[in-house]
Design an enzyme around this catalytic site. Structure first.
Site, PDB file in Angstrom:
ATOM      1  N   CYS A  98       5.801   6.141   1.075  1.00 34.34           N
ATOM      2  CA  CYS A  98       6.737   7.067  -0.321  1.00 34.34           C
ATOM      3  C   CYS A  98       5.844   6.779  -1.562  1.00 34.34           C
ATOM      4  CB  CYS A  98       7.501   7.270  -0.186  1.00 34.34           C
ATOM      5  SG  CYS A  98       8.743   8.857  -0.401  1.00 34.34           S
ATOM      6  N   ARG A 132      13.079  19.260  -2.297  1.00 36.25           N
ATOM      7  CA  ARG A 132      12.780  17.907  -1.583  1.00 36.25           C
ATOM      8  C   ARG A 132      12.601  17.875  -0.220  1.00 36.25           C
ATOM      9  NH1 ARG A 132      13.559  13.915  -4.313  1.00 36.25           N
ATOM     10  NH2 ARG A 132      13.395  11.952  -2.673  1.00 36.25           N
ATOM     11  N   HIS A 197       9.570   6.206   6.179  1.00 39.76           N
ATOM     12  CA  HIS A 197      10.827   5.619   6.233  1.00 39.76           C
ATOM     13  C   HIS A 197      11.150   5.478   6.928  1.00 39.76           C
ATOM     14  CE1 HIS A 197      10.776   5.808   1.279  1.00 39.76           C
ATOM     15  NE2 HIS A 197      10.575   6.845   1.723  1.00 39.76           N
TER      16      HIS A 197
HETATM   17  N1  GLN Z   1      10.105   9.550  -5.853  1.00 41.40           N
HETATM   18  C1  GLN Z   1       9.435   9.838  -5.006  1.00 41.40           C
HETATM   19  C2  GLN Z   1       9.095  11.235  -4.711  1.00 41.40           C
HETATM   20  O1  GLN Z   1      10.647  12.108  -4.808  1.00 41.40           O
HETATM   21  C3  GLN Z   1       8.766   9.441  -3.898  1.00 41.40           C
HETATM   22  C4  GLN Z   1      10.250   9.055  -3.029  1.00 41.40           C
HETATM   23  C5  GLN Z   1      10.444   7.658  -1.768  1.00 41.40           C
HETATM   24  O2  GLN Z   1      10.106   6.712  -2.412  1.00 41.40           O
HETATM   25  N2  GLN Z   1      11.153   8.435  -0.996  1.00 41.40           N
HETATM   26  O3  GLN Z   1       8.251  11.702  -3.912  1.00 41.40           O
END
Ligand code: GLN
Length: 246
Positions: A98, A132, A197
């Site tokens: 990520c 998101r 993840h």
């Molecule tokens: N900050 C980055 C995003 O929101 C990565 C988030 C993360 O590592 N889960 O895309």
């Protein structure tokens, strides 16, 4: 080769900053799956201002994190860009999750923030999206067996692949890189980025073994057969994730 003599050196990059959603479980998985095969692992945490001796390391791991931590790590990584490009070209194995994945590309452009330079190990760029992506992901990866990956995504960044990098996998459920082109993650040489993840490797132990095999080949200059492990529980978990109706 006699397993007793096998050893792998792992650099865990900036665990105090990029280690969100239990991503350090990926390091633990590699360590345990090596130990069960009598392969020694030496794991160094690389923190801000630490040197990175690329002659030493076979595997580099970098986890995910919020935009704020990425600003710090983006600046720190610039100091090591040429060295890490050399490590990539020497077939070192990189696994980036990520936020860490985004920084192995050319840049990450967060919401109303300034562009965070990456280190271009992957021909990928990332721009913040307006929503998101949160949820389970299943995907098809054609260079491992079984050809399946499962995990959990939580990112607003949208990643796009250039022509010098292939997708890690094709999304079946979830969004992956950008929710549009059905790609998930990226691969170039032995550099692997993913949005999964979970953590990722305990849910995909066959991929963990694939990385271990690549790292052993890089270190010892020959393909080394990994002893089989009893993965009954891990496989049950993996296939349950694939077959669940999300
Ligand atoms: N900050 C980055 C995003 O929101 C990565 C988030 C993360 O590592 N889960 O895309």
């Amino acid at each position: 080769m006699d397993n007793k003599k096998l050893k792998l050196h792992i650099a865990h990059l900036y665990p105090k900053l990029l280690n969100i959603y239990g991503d350090w479980g990926n390091i633990l998985t590699i360590k345990k799956r090596c130990a069960w095969r009598n392969i020694e692992t030496v794991i160094d945490s690389i923190d801000l201002n630490d040197n990175i001796d690329i002659k030493k390391y076979d595997i580099y791991f970098i986890g995910g994190g919020q935009d704020k931590q990425q600003i710090t790590v983006s600046a720190e990584l610039q100091k090591h860009k040429l060295n890490l490009l050399k490590a990539r070209d020497n077939n070192a194995v990189f696994l980036a999750i990520c936020g860490g994945y985004q920084l192995l590309g050319h840049y990450y452009l967060p919401h109303n923030g300034k562009k965070l330079p990456g280190i271009s190990l992957l021909d990928v760029y990332t721009t913040a999206g307006d929503k998101r992506f949160i949820g389970n992901v299943t995907a098809k990866c054609d260079f491992i067996s079984p050809e399946s990956l499962a995990g959990f995504e939580n990112h607003s960044g949208l990643s796009y692949l250039g022509e010098n990098t292939s997708a890690l996998a094709t999304v079946s459920v979830g969004n992956g890189n950008n929710g549009k082109d059905k790609t998930e993650g990226a691969r170039f040489m032995n550099v692997f980025g993913t949005y999964l993840h979970g953590s990722f490797l305990p849910k995909n132990v066959h991929f963990a073994d694939y990385l271990i095999s690549l790292a052993l080949e890089k270190r010892y200059g020959e393909k080394i057969e990994l002893a089989k492990l009893d993965d009954t529980i891990e496989c049950r978990n993996h296939f349950q994730l694939l077959n669940k109706k999300y």
